[in-house]
Motif scaffolding. Structure first.
Motif, PDB file in Angstrom:
ATOM      1  N   LYS A 123     -14.013   4.549  24.352  1.00 20.20           N
ATOM      2  CA  LYS A 123     -14.655   5.066  23.135  1.00 20.20           C
ATOM      3  C   LYS A 123     -15.855   4.196  22.804  1.00 20.20           C
ATOM      4  CE  LYS A 123     -15.394   7.492  19.484  1.00 20.20           C
ATOM      5  NZ  LYS A 123     -15.878   8.872  19.603  1.00 20.20           N
ATOM      6  N   VAL A 124     -17.012   4.850  22.734  1.00 21.25           N
ATOM      7  CA  VAL A 124     -18.258   4.133  22.429  1.00 21.25           C
ATOM      8  C   VAL A 124     -18.817   4.671  21.116  1.00 21.25           C
ATOM      9  CG1 VAL A 124     -20.604   3.617  23.239  1.00 21.25           C
ATOM     10  CG2 VAL A 124     -18.736   3.834  24.889  1.00 21.25           C
ATOM     11  N   TYR A 125     -19.174   3.781  20.186  1.00 20.67           N
ATOM     12  CA  TYR A 125     -19.828   4.182  18.935  1.00 20.67           C
ATOM     13  C   TYR A 125     -21.297   3.804  19.007  1.00 20.67           C
ATOM     14  CZ  TYR A 125     -15.161   4.680  16.854  1.00 20.67           C
ATOM     15  OH  TYR A 125     -13.892   5.062  16.575  1.00 20.67           O
ATOM     16  N   PRO A 126     -22.187   4.792  18.938  1.00 14.88           N
ATOM     17  CA  PRO A 126     -23.609   4.414  18.886  1.00 14.88           C
ATOM     18  C   PRO A 126     -23.938   3.920  17.468  1.00 14.88           C
ATOM     19  CG  PRO A 126     -23.333   6.805  19.140  1.00 14.88           C
ATOM     20  CD  PRO A 126     -21.984   6.230  18.875  1.00 14.88           C
ATOM     21  N   THR A 127     -24.583   2.786  17.366  1.00 17.05           N
ATOM     22  CA  THR A 127     -25.006   2.277  16.055  1.00 17.05           C
ATOM     23  C   THR A 127     -26.489   1.946  16.109  1.00 17.05           C
ATOM     24  OG1 THR A 127     -24.646  -0.055  16.497  1.00 17.05           O
ATOM     25  CG2 THR A 127     -22.727   1.199  15.738  1.00 17.05           C
ATOM     26  N   ASP A 138     -25.100   0.415  21.151  1.00 22.58           N
ATOM     27  CA  ASP A 138     -23.767   0.990  21.338  1.00 22.58           C
ATOM     28  C   ASP A 138     -22.688  -0.081  21.234  1.00 22.58           C
ATOM     29  OD1 ASP A 138     -24.985   3.328  21.696  1.00 22.58           O
ATOM     30  OD2 ASP A 138     -24.623   3.491  23.859  1.00 22.58           O
ATOM     31  N   ILE A 139     -21.563   0.291  20.587  1.00 21.86           N
ATOM     32  CA  ILE A 139     -20.419  -0.621  20.535  1.00 21.86           C
ATOM     33  C   ILE A 139     -19.259   0.075  21.242  1.00 21.86           C
ATOM     34  CG2 ILE A 139     -18.687  -1.671  19.022  1.00 21.86           C
ATOM     35  CD1 ILE A 139     -20.940  -2.147  17.022  1.00 21.86           C
ATOM     36  N   THR A 140     -18.729  -0.604  22.266  1.00 21.41           N
ATOM     37  CA  THR A 140     -17.604  -0.012  22.996  1.00 21.41           C
ATOM     38  C   THR A 140     -16.317  -0.508  22.352  1.00 21.41           C
ATOM     39  OG1 THR A 140     -18.962  -0.063  24.981  1.00 21.41           O
ATOM     40  CG2 THR A 140     -16.600   0.325  25.291  1.00 21.41           C
ATOM     41  N   ALA A 141     -15.607   0.385  21.683  1.00 26.26           N
ATOM     42  CA  ALA A 141     -14.393  -0.002  20.968  1.00 26.26           C
ATOM     43  C   ALA A 141     -13.182  -0.013  21.894  1.00 26.26           C
ATOM     44  CB  ALA A 141     -14.159   0.947  19.808  1.00 26.26           C
ATOM     45  N   LEU A 142     -13.130   0.919  22.856  1.00 24.78           N
ATOM     46  CA  LEU A 142     -12.036   0.942  23.832  1.00 24.78           C
ATOM     47  C   LEU A 142     -12.654   0.942  25.229  1.00 24.78           C
ATOM     48  CD1 LEU A 142      -9.706   3.698  22.281  1.00 24.78           C
ATOM     49  CD2 LEU A 142      -9.490   1.219  22.029  1.00 24.78           C
ATOM     50  N   LYS A 143     -12.103   0.028  26.085  1.00 20.07           N
ATOM     51  CA  LYS A 143     -12.767  -0.146  27.387  1.00 20.07           C
ATOM     52  C   LYS A 143     -11.848   0.288  28.535  1.00 20.07           C
ATOM     53  CE  LYS A 143     -15.340  -4.090  25.506  1.00 20.07           C
ATOM     54  NZ  LYS A 143     -15.343  -5.546  25.367  1.00 20.07           N
ATOM     55  N   GLU A 177     -22.711   7.514  13.822  1.00 20.19           N
ATOM     56  CA  GLU A 177     -23.808   7.799  14.738  1.00 20.19           C
ATOM     57  C   GLU A 177     -25.084   7.194  14.173  1.00 20.19           C
ATOM     58  OE1 GLU A 177     -23.302   9.794  17.527  1.00 20.19           O
ATOM     59  OE2 GLU A 177     -21.184   9.721  16.990  1.00 20.19           O
ATOM     60  N   ALA A 178     -25.955   6.741  15.055  1.00 16.40           N
ATOM     61  CA  ALA A 178     -27.210   6.159  14.592  1.00 16.40           C
ATOM     62  C   ALA A 178     -28.024   7.233  13.897  1.00 16.40           C
ATOM     63  CB  ALA A 178     -27.975   5.606  15.773  1.00 16.40           C
ATOM     64  N   PRO A 179     -28.462   7.013  12.633  1.00 14.01           N
ATOM     65  CA  PRO A 179     -29.201   8.057  11.928  1.00 14.01           C
ATOM     66  C   PRO A 179     -30.619   8.205  12.464  1.00 14.01           C
ATOM     67  CG  PRO A 179     -29.107   6.076  10.604  1.00 14.01           C
ATOM     68  CD  PRO A 179     -28.359   5.785  11.860  1.00 14.01           C
ATOM     69  N   ALA A 180     -31.182   9.350  12.139  1.00 11.80           N
ATOM     70  CA  ALA A 180     -32.575   9.569  12.549  1.00 11.80           C
ATOM     71  C   ALA A 180     -33.485   8.645  11.750  1.00 11.80           C
ATOM     72  CB  ALA A 180     -32.942  11.020  12.272  1.00 11.80           C
ATOM     73  N   GLN A 181     -34.749   8.721  12.052  1.00 11.52           N
ATOM     74  CA  GLN A 181     -35.689   7.823  11.387  1.00 11.52           C
ATOM     75  C   GLN A 181     -35.716   8.077   9.880  1.00 11.52           C
ATOM     76  OE1 GLN A 181     -39.269   7.898  13.539  1.00 11.52           O
ATOM     77  NE2 GLN A 181     -39.703   5.776  13.102  1.00 11.52           N
ATOM     78  N   LYS A 182     -36.075   7.032   9.119  1.00 14.19           N
ATOM     79  CA  LYS A 182     -36.144   7.140   7.654  1.00 14.19           C
ATOM     80  C   LYS A 182     -37.137   8.215   7.236  1.00 14.19           C
ATOM     81  CE  LYS A 182     -35.129   2.788   5.423  1.00 14.19           C
ATOM     82  NZ  LYS A 182     -35.742   1.687   4.676  1.00 14.19           N
ATOM     83  N   SER A 183     -36.790   8.947   6.165  1.00 10.15           N
ATOM     84  CA  SER A 183     -37.716   9.977   5.707  1.00 10.15           C
ATOM     85  C   SER A 183     -38.906   9.327   5.016  1.00 10.15           C
ATOM     86  CB  SER A 183     -37.006  10.910   4.722  1.00 10.15           C
ATOM     87  OG  SER A 183     -36.777  10.201   3.525  1.00 10.15           O
ATOM     88  N   LEU A 184     -39.952  10.136   4.835  1.00  9.18           N
ATOM     89  CA  LEU A 184     -41.176   9.625   4.187  1.00  9.18           C
ATOM     90  C   LEU A 184     -40.872   9.115   2.789  1.00  9.18           C
ATOM     91  CD1 LEU A 184     -43.895  12.215   5.237  1.00  9.18           C
ATOM     92  CD2 LEU A 184     -43.782   9.796   5.852  1.00  9.18           C
ATOM     93  N   VAL A 185     -39.990   9.875   2.068  1.00  5.50           N
ATOM     94  CA  VAL A 185     -39.635   9.474   0.700  1.00  5.50           C
ATOM     95  C   VAL A 185     -38.992   8.084   0.729  1.00  5.50           C
ATOM     96  CG1 VAL A 185     -38.234  10.059  -1.323  1.00  5.50           C
ATOM     97  CG2 VAL A 185     -39.298  11.863   0.023  1.00  5.50           C
ATOM     98  N   ASP A 186     -38.051   7.900   1.684  1.00  6.17           N
ATOM     99  CA  ASP A 186     -37.370   6.608   1.763  1.00  6.17           C
ATOM    100  C   ASP A 186     -38.352   5.501   2.120  1.00  6.17           C
ATOM    101  OD1 ASP A 186     -34.953   7.622   1.061  1.00  6.17           O
ATOM    102  OD2 ASP A 186     -34.421   8.156   3.123  1.00  6.17           O
TER     103      ASP A 186
END
Lengths: 802, 255
Positions: free
Chosen positions: B38-42, B46-51, A401-410
């Protein structure tokens, strides 16, 4: 598989295997739990043993409920008091001051206490230890501490020098322990017991000065004791006796109990803190363990394990850690509790009932040993068990999953470009696992803060003692049993080498009267010369005494407690000798906070009030050499000089004697605190060692990559060492800052316990410097093993590491 | 000694080749995928792995799924085994809507109905081979002291590892570990085995043994789904699916 293991289900065999498979990790977790449990066991055990044994021994000694200091009296007064309503028994006590020759040939003061009652029935019983139970005529029973200090025992004969310099030889009939002395007994403990028949043989008139009373009913009830005390006061007043000092104690509470309770309370707080620290340490280690076990959790879920099953397994593992720690900490804690109690018993002078296990302490230990790790581990376990199979098995290498924004420390670390690459790696590694860093810093910071504070507390308490000495700056205190002309005494004292100054002081007892002229309390009046350099008062309100004052007093803060609303300008009615008069309060000074009433007036006025004409019974002398040795030498010279001329000397004392004893006592207290500080520091160091090992272990593969691209052994070693040092130094800075409020609180609590007054917080570099050294050593030490292990692994081993 | 797959303990519901054959012709699929996405958010989007995958798998089938690296093979096995959650679409195992199950329900369902085999074996390092096989039985409530151990030993005997029953995985070779992983996958008699690159870490001879093992299982009614980037699989499986860029672009029956 061992035969007994076959009886376990496979999942429990996994728990067992996790427990014994990684012994270093198990040791680390068990040690971090055991430190806290041990500390609590030690403190909780002594918390139960000390007050119980102390109060038991005190109650068994038939202690006086009322003690009154008054002018000399004989058996007639004792009989009169015995007939007073509410009194069960009464006795008179007389202390004969002599000097005894020690086995080393030195002459030291010895207080010989005489009573009228037979030993076995008396108030304030002493516990016979060896030899005779009761001294015969011209024999003495030596108190335990004196006997131990000078290695004396029954059968030995003491050479005593009396007030008139004549020599008496007295046989030690036995030894006994004083069970009833309060804090005063801790500083004045060279004493023995004689029969009242021996008083005259010691060239002393037969009289008593301290009245001891036991009440008939309600001996544990302060109100009942007070009522009887009022009756006794009336009896004394009828016979014209003034009360110099009165003390009331219930039978079931040792006079030292409140002080001791307060000190143990402080230790208890520190124990709780250690448990808290060890809890955060456990949480750290368990989080790392769960991270390390994520693939295994994934596999278990893959083959059908549900979350609750995994939680159960890991909670069982945590409970096993707790049980192992209890196996270590319970016996050690019980032993330490007894050792601590024994130490306190020696200090306060009461016998312990013997070694015993305190069930309450063990129950607390069991609760803490099992509950704290569970509490610390529940979150990492629940979180770890909730991980999905995919992320557990792939170690998160799948698209995340896309992570949240970088922390201040980072973000801040991202801007560090001026540092060298390897240093930058170390800095970033330090902050990589922020949760773990915070918990490690928490333990090390608190450990350090307490460590530093203990040194500061010691200095603050010593300041308090210095504060006391501001009122007693004389090098030698010369007190006679009656006033002598000032010019005579001054001339004689000045004849001794090294004497710088001599001051006559007027000292007397007075009674505080109410509107009906009834005695409500007693106070000590001190009259130094108006501009005496030997008193440097701490004035909290008003002013100090002045030469032109008449019937003016500067009083201690105890007046504020006993006469609520009292302020500068108010008058107090006093009876000094036979004269009753109103005295104006011109100032209030801060003393130790003791409850006894003390007031200063200047010499000229007080001497006139006490009917001294150009004479004084007390003289304060200064010299060039302020050391205890120098003071003692001068005191001996003065003593010899005056005795040779037939002066009736009460005492000649070196000024530093009392402060030295108090300092010694405070040294003992701070030794307790240092033990606690070392315990907290050890929790911190276990935490740091654990964190660094975990960091390096988790980064083994990364280290392999670094080595594959050319990082040499020393560089890897340096990377880990710098990381350790960074953690250590950050914790030092935070700990140093935190030590300021902790010092304040600790010093106040202890000062209130000992002096009944808040401390004046003081700081010393000593604690800061020592802790910095300890932290650097700890950091390097804790980093060295994982760093060496990391640098020693071959690239193939490291890259294959799972 | 060459491994003999005929020694395998038989699945419960396909005890004879006839039964397996009947199962093969059962028109009701064991597993159905309907429009699985199946979609992976990056960070980079987004990357769709299975369509929108549609597929059905029947009892006793030996299916190969091949494709290049990154085509979506592993993602597909994760959707089938319930190891990961579909973004949209449905996964049905007989009458069970796997896509609607909670994590815990999926774990129990998987433990009882699906055996998963990975390229990296994924055995529990702290447990013996025997315990590794007993563990799924315990977690799924099929464990009975004595009987379960008997079955686990039988499975280990079938994969020629009986002598190593009390050894830890680290004490045996990669091929032996993979055989142990297959034995573990069979612990609860699952009707479906999903294997993700099961021979990827093995030499040719050992890989051959593993394939033989799967063939035997399929002949006896267990549905085998093997994911691989190795085209040589084509000759061994009964049906081959090709996955390209998240789509099942080719589907043909070889036998």
């Amino acid at each position: 598989m061992k035969p007994w293991q076959s009886y376990l289900r496979p999942s429990w065999r996994k728990v067992l295997s996790d427990l014994i498979g990684n012994r270093t990790r198990t040791l680390l977790v068990v040690a971090s739990i055991a430190v806290g449990v041990f500390a609590v066991g030690m403190i909780a055990g002594s918390y139960y043993i000390i007050p119980s044994d102390m109060n038991d021994s005190y109650s068994s000694a038939n202690p006086a409920n009322i003690q009154i200091q008054t002018r000399p009296f004989d058996e007639n007064l004792i009989r009169a008091v015995e007939r007073t309503r509410g009194v069960s028994s009464a006795d008179g006590e007389r202390t004969v001051s002599v000097r005894m020759k020690t086995p080393d040939g030195d002459w030291v003061s010895l207080s010989l206490i005489a009573r009228t009652q037979p030993f076995a029935e008396r108030i304030d019983l002493v516990k016979p230890l060896s030899g005779a139970v009761e001294p015969g005529k011209n024999e003495l029973i030596l108190e335990k501490r004196t006997a131990e200090k000078y290695s004396l025992g029954p059968g030995d004969v003491l050479e005593l020098k009396l007030e008139d310099d004549s020599i008496r030889r007295m046989k030690i009939a036995g030894t006994a322990q004083d069970l009833t002395s309060g804090i005063g007994g801790m500083f004045n403990n060279t004493k023995g017991y004689i029969s009242d028949e021996s008083i005259e043989w010691l060239h002393e008139p037969y009289y008593f000065s301290r009245l001891l009373v036991r009440v008939a009913e309600g001996d544990n009830d302060p109100a009942a004791i007070q009522a009887v005390a009022d009756n006794v006061k009336d009896t004394l007043a009828k016979d014209g006796y003034e009360i110099y000092q009165i003390q009331k104690n219930p039978t079931n509470v040792h006079p030292m109990e409140s002080i001791l309770q307060a000190i143990i309370q402080v230790l208890l707080y520190l124990g709780v803190l250690i448990v808290f620290l060890s809890g955060s340490l456990i949480s750290n280690t368990l989080t790392a363990l769960l991270n390390q076990h994520l693939p295994q959790i994934g596999v278990m879920k893959l083959v059908g394990a549900q979350r609750r099953q995994i939680i159960r397994l890991y909670l069982a593992l945590i409970l096993s850690f707790g049980l192992l720690s209890l196996v270590i900490a319970i016996p050690l804690g019980s032993w330490a509790a007894y050792a601590l109690s024994d130490f306190a018993a020696g200090l306060i002078n009461f016998p312990l009932r013997g070694f015993r296990i305190v069930p309450q302490a063990i129950l607390i230990q069991i609760a803490i040993g099992l509950f704290v790790p569970l509490l610390a581990g529940i979150w990492p376990v629940v979180r770890g068990a909730g991980v999905t199979v995919d992320s557990a098995i792939s170690g998160g290498s799948h698209m995340q999953e896309a992570p949240a924004q970088k922390s201040l420390v980072d973000q801040g670390l991202g801007r560090l470009r001026s540092l060298s690459r390897p240093l930058l790696i170390s800095v970033r590694n330090t902050f990589r696992r922020k949760g773990r860093l915070v918990l490690t810093l928490l333990t090390l910071t608190l450990g350090g803060a307490i460590f530093i504070s203990v040194f500061n507390v010691q200095v603050s308490l010593n300041h308090k003692i210095e504060q006391i000495t501001k009122y007693f700056s004389a090098d030698v205190n010369l007190d006679f049993n009656r006033p002598y002309p000032i010019h005579q005494v001054t001339a004689l004292v000045r004849g001794v080498d090294e004497v710088v100054s001599v001051e006559p002081w007027a000292i007397g007892q007075a009674n505080v009267l109410n509107e009906k002229d009834e005695v409500v309390d007693s106070l000590t009046l001190l009259g130094p010369p108006a501009n005496s350099p030997l008193v440097t008062p701490i004035i909290t309100e008003g002013r100090w005494i002045q030469a032109d004052d008449k019937n003016a007093l500067t009083v201690n803060e105890a007046f504020m407690r006993k006469v609520p609303g009292l302020k500068v300008g108010d008058t107090i009615r006093l009876k000094v000798g036979t004269r009753k008069a109103d005295w104006t309060v011109v100032g209030i000074f801060q003393f130790t906070g003791i409850n006894d009433l003390i007031a200063y007036s200047h010499y000229d006025h007080l001497a006139r009030t006490l009917n001294y004409t150009a004479s004084a019974a007390a003289y304060r002398i200064t010299t060039l050499d302020h050391s205890l040795e120098g003071q003692t030498r001068l005191a001996q010279q003065i003593d010899a000089r005056f005795r040779a001329r037939g002066y009736d000397i009460n005492s000649v004392e070196a000024g530093a004697t009392i402060t030295n004893s108090v300092t010694e006592y405070i040294g003992v207290l701070t030794a307790f605190l240092v033990v606690m500080a070392l315990l907290t520091a050890s929790v911190g160091s276990i935490g740091m060692a654990g964190t660094l090992s975990m960091n390096v272990m988790e980064r083994t593969r990364e280290i392999g990559v670094l080595r594959a691209i050319g990082a040499y052994d020393t560089m890897i070693l340096r990377l880990v060492l710098v990381e350790g040092l960074l953690i250590g130094l950050i914790s030092f800075v935070l700990g140093a800052l935190l030590s300021f409020p902790i010092t304040h609180v600790l010093a106040d609590v202890i000062s209130m316990a000992i002096f009944s007054a808040p401390a004046q917080t003081a700081f010393t570099l000593q604690g800061f410097v020592i802790w910095l050294g300890v932290v650097i050593l700890l950091s390097v030490g804790a980093s060295l093993i994982p760093a060496r292990n990391a640098s020693r692994m071959t690239i193939r081993e490291v890259l294959a590491y799972e | 000694m060459m491994f003999e797959p005929t020694k395998l303990p038989l699945p419960v519901d396909a005890s004879t080749p006839v039964a397996a054959l009947t199962a093969l012709h059962n028109p009701k699929p064991l597993l159905s995928l309907r429009q699985v996405v199946k979609v992976y958010p990056t960070r980079s989007g987004d990357i769709t792995a299975l369509k929108g995958i549609d597929a059905e798998f029947y009892r006793g089938e030996f299916v190969g799924i091949v494709g290049k690296s990154g085509a979506g093979k592993s993602t597909l096995t994760h959707m089938i085994s319930g190891v990961d959650q579909v973004t949209s679409g449905e996964v049905w195992f007989e009458d069970t809507p796997v896509h609607t199950l909670s994590e815990d329900q999926k774990a129990l369902w998987r433990g009882r109905h699906v055996g998963v085999v990975y390229q990296t074996f994924q055995l529990m390092p702290s447990l013996s081979l025997l315990d590794n096989i007993l563990l799924p039985m315990e977690f799924c409530g099929t464990y009975q002291r004595g009987k379960s151990e008997e079955r686990a030993l039988e499975l280990l005997r079938a994969v020629e590892l009986e002598d190593h029953a009390f050894k830890k995985p680290s004490a045996i070779s990669g091929g032996q570990q993979q055989r142990a992983a297959i034995a573990r996958a069979l612990a609860n008699d699952p009707p479906l085995i999903v294997a993700d690159e099961p021979t990827g870490n093995l030499d040719t001879a050992t890989a051959e043994t593993i394939f033989s093992l799967f063939e035997t299982l399929a002949e006896r009614g267990t549905t085998i789904l093997i994911v691989s980037h190795d085209r040589s699989l084509e000759d061994r499986v009964s049906r081959l699916l090709t996955i390209t860029d998240g789509e099942l672009s080719e589907m043909r029956s070889l036998r």
